[in-house]
Design a protein around this motif. Structure first.
Motif, PDB file in Angstrom:
ATOM      1  N   GLY A  40     -10.519  10.048  -1.221  1.00  0.00           N
ATOM      2  CA  GLY A  40      -9.564   9.991  -0.115  1.00  0.00           C
ATOM      3  C   GLY A  40      -8.721  11.249  -0.029  1.00  0.00           C
ATOM      4  O   GLY A  40      -8.421  11.737   1.069  1.00  0.00           O
ATOM      5  N   VAL A  41      -8.343  11.768  -1.184  1.00  0.00           N
ATOM      6  CA  VAL A  41      -7.568  13.022  -1.213  1.00  0.00           C
ATOM      7  C   VAL A  41      -8.377  14.139  -0.562  1.00  0.00           C
ATOM      8  O   VAL A  41      -7.849  14.916   0.252  1.00  0.00           O
ATOM      9  N   LYS A  42      -9.673  14.204  -0.888  1.00  0.00           N
ATOM     10  CA  LYS A  42     -10.546  15.231  -0.283  1.00  0.00           C
ATOM     11  C   LYS A  42     -10.580  15.113   1.239  1.00  0.00           C
ATOM     12  O   LYS A  42     -10.717  16.116   1.946  1.00  0.00           O
ATOM     13  N   ALA A  43     -10.473  13.876   1.721  1.00  0.00           N
ATOM     14  CA  ALA A  43     -10.503  13.638   3.170  1.00  0.00           C
ATOM     15  C   ALA A  43      -9.142  13.897   3.813  1.00  0.00           C
ATOM     16  O   ALA A  43      -9.014  13.825   5.034  1.00  0.00           O
ATOM     17  N   GLY A  44      -8.133  14.186   2.973  1.00  0.00           N
ATOM     18  CA  GLY A  44      -6.800  14.465   3.501  1.00  0.00           C
ATOM     19  C   GLY A  44      -5.911  13.249   3.636  1.00  0.00           C
ATOM     20  O   GLY A  44      -4.853  13.312   4.278  1.00  0.00           O
ATOM     21  N   TYR A  45      -6.311  12.115   3.032  1.00  0.00           N
ATOM     22  CA  TYR A  45      -5.553  10.882   3.177  1.00  0.00           C
ATOM     23  C   TYR A  45      -4.377  10.827   2.209  1.00  0.00           C
ATOM     24  O   TYR A  45      -4.340  11.545   1.202  1.00  0.00           O
ATOM     25  N   PHE A  46      -3.432   9.945   2.526  1.00  0.00           N
ATOM     26  CA  PHE A  46      -2.245   9.737   1.697  1.00  0.00           C
ATOM     27  C   PHE A  46      -2.273   8.328   1.097  1.00  0.00           C
ATOM     28  O   PHE A  46      -2.917   7.428   1.646  1.00  0.00           O
ATOM     29  N   PHE A  47      -1.523   8.166   0.012  1.00  0.00           N
ATOM     30  CA  PHE A  47      -1.485   6.902  -0.725  1.00  0.00           C
ATOM     31  C   PHE A  47      -0.030   6.545  -0.986  1.00  0.00           C
ATOM     32  O   PHE A  47       0.754   7.419  -1.388  1.00  0.00           O
ATOM     33  N   SER A  48       0.316   5.270  -0.756  1.00  0.00           N
ATOM     34  CA  SER A  48       1.710   4.869  -0.995  1.00  0.00           C
ATOM     35  C   SER A  48       1.770   3.703  -1.967  1.00  0.00           C
ATOM     36  O   SER A  48       0.828   2.905  -2.080  1.00  0.00           O
ATOM     37  N   PHE A  49       2.923   3.634  -2.644  1.00  0.00           N
ATOM     38  CA  PHE A  49       3.110   2.642  -3.707  1.00  0.00           C
ATOM     39  C   PHE A  49       4.473   1.970  -3.563  1.00  0.00           C
ATOM     40  O   PHE A  49       5.483   2.647  -3.387  1.00  0.00           O
ATOM     41  N   PRO A  50       4.496   0.627  -3.663  1.00  0.00           N
ATOM     42  CA  PRO A  50       5.732  -0.138  -3.504  1.00  0.00           C
ATOM     43  C   PRO A  50       6.411  -0.392  -4.854  1.00  0.00           C
ATOM     44  O   PRO A  50       5.866  -0.040  -5.910  1.00  0.00           O
ATOM     45  N   PRO A  51       7.588  -1.043  -4.843  1.00  0.00           N
ATOM     46  CA  PRO A  51       8.273  -1.340  -6.107  1.00  0.00           C
ATOM     47  C   PRO A  51       7.432  -2.146  -7.099  1.00  0.00           C
ATOM     48  O   PRO A  51       7.647  -2.038  -8.314  1.00  0.00           O
ATOM     49  N   ALA A  52       6.470  -2.926  -6.607  1.00  0.00           N
ATOM     50  CA  ALA A  52       5.645  -3.745  -7.509  1.00  0.00           C
ATOM     51  C   ALA A  52       4.894  -2.911  -8.546  1.00  0.00           C
ATOM     52  O   ALA A  52       4.520  -3.446  -9.599  1.00  0.00           O
ATOM     53  N   VAL A  53       4.680  -1.617  -8.296  1.00  0.00           N
ATOM     54  CA  VAL A  53       3.974  -0.801  -9.309  1.00  0.00           C
ATOM     55  C   VAL A  53       4.775  -0.706 -10.597  1.00  0.00           C
ATOM     56  O   VAL A  53       4.210  -0.430 -11.655  1.00  0.00           O
TER      57      VAL A  53
END
Length: 269
Positions: free
Chosen positions: A179-192
């Motif tokens: 996904g990073v190679k495709a330029g995508y972003f990743f998000s993480f909530p407080p549950a992590v």
């Protein structure tokens, strides 16, 4: 933190916030949150999220989307059907100028949510149609990918999607890096912060591809306790600790990332 936070994925239109919304908004502002990227899951929420934008134009940035799981009988949820999207489709175009993204859309192949290939195919049809809407309207997508990380990323790449947020991502690091190679972003909530299960994943995703979210009212620090946008500081501090950075650096870079991904959210005021 002068530049403020962007909560890249929250459900501020949820019923859980109706009774004390003003207090929730006040705590949100006090925590330094400048923008709430407000996703929807079904067509019934669309008017509510637009009303919230009218009430808080400097804060609420609306998204329209049909989630892979829809309300069923009682508290049950069922897989999405094309009819669920058909009702919503005209509204995407009617309100196109007010939207910052298409979401929450995606795939949920958890066995009890998608027990058969037919269920998975139906979800895929709805997902691909909404990806096409996003391309047509030149909007990014805000994406759910539970138990379907690899196929979600592959599908978006096949469909020519260049701007995407994979929210609460829990796939393998190798899949995330595709996904990073495709330029995508990743998000993480407080549950992590509840466990160390995603530490390796977060360490391997470059900070330049990470955003912050709360997924309020879900995915808070404690299960079964309502989460709020003011808790955005929790994943910020956690990611900073994992990467050996200051919370200020994580806040600054993730906010810059959010503004790149959701340019309309930056200028929605």
């Amino acid at each position: 933190m002068a530049n403020g936070f962007v909560d890249c994925h929250c459900h501020i239109s949820a019923l859980e916030f109706e009774e004390d919304l003003e207090d929730v908004i006040q705590r949100t502002r006090e925590a330094g949150v400048k923008t709430l990227v407000a996703v929807t899951e079904e067509v019934g929420e669309f008017s509510r999220v637009l009303q919230l934008q009218e009430s808080y134009p400097d804060l609420v940035a609306p998204c329209f989307g049909i989630h892979p799981l829809q309300a069923g009988r009682g508290s049950e949820r069922r897989g999405v059907k094309l009819e669920d999207l058909d009702v919503a489709l005209p509204l995407f175009y009617t309100h196109r100028d007010r939207l910052v993204a298409i979401g929450e859309i995606g795939l949920d192949f958890t066995p009890w949510c998608a027990p058969t290939q037919h269920h998975r195919d139906e979800q895929m049809n709805v997902f691909v149609k909404q990806l096409a809407v996003a391309k047509d309207l030149d909007l990014p997508v805000n994406v759910h990918s539970r138990s379907a990380a690899k196929v979600t990323i592959e599908t978006m790449r096949e469909q020519g999607i260049s701007r995407a947020l994979l929210h609460n991502f829990a796939g393998k690091p190798a899949v995330a890096l595709e996904g990073v190679k495709a330029g995508y972003f990743f998000s993480f909530p407080p549950a992590v912060c509840r466990s160390r299960q995603r530490d390796k994943l977060i360490k391997q995703i470059p900070l330049e591809h990470i955003c912050l979210e709360t997924d309020s009212p879900a995915l808070g620090l404690e299960k079964h306790v309502r989460n709020q946008p003011c808790n955005i500081t929790l994943p910020c501090r956690y990611i900073a600790e994992l990467k050996g950075l200051s919370p200020q650096t994580v806040q600054l870079v993730t906010t810059q990332n959010a503004h790149r991904l959701f340019p309309r959210a930056n200028g929605h005021r």
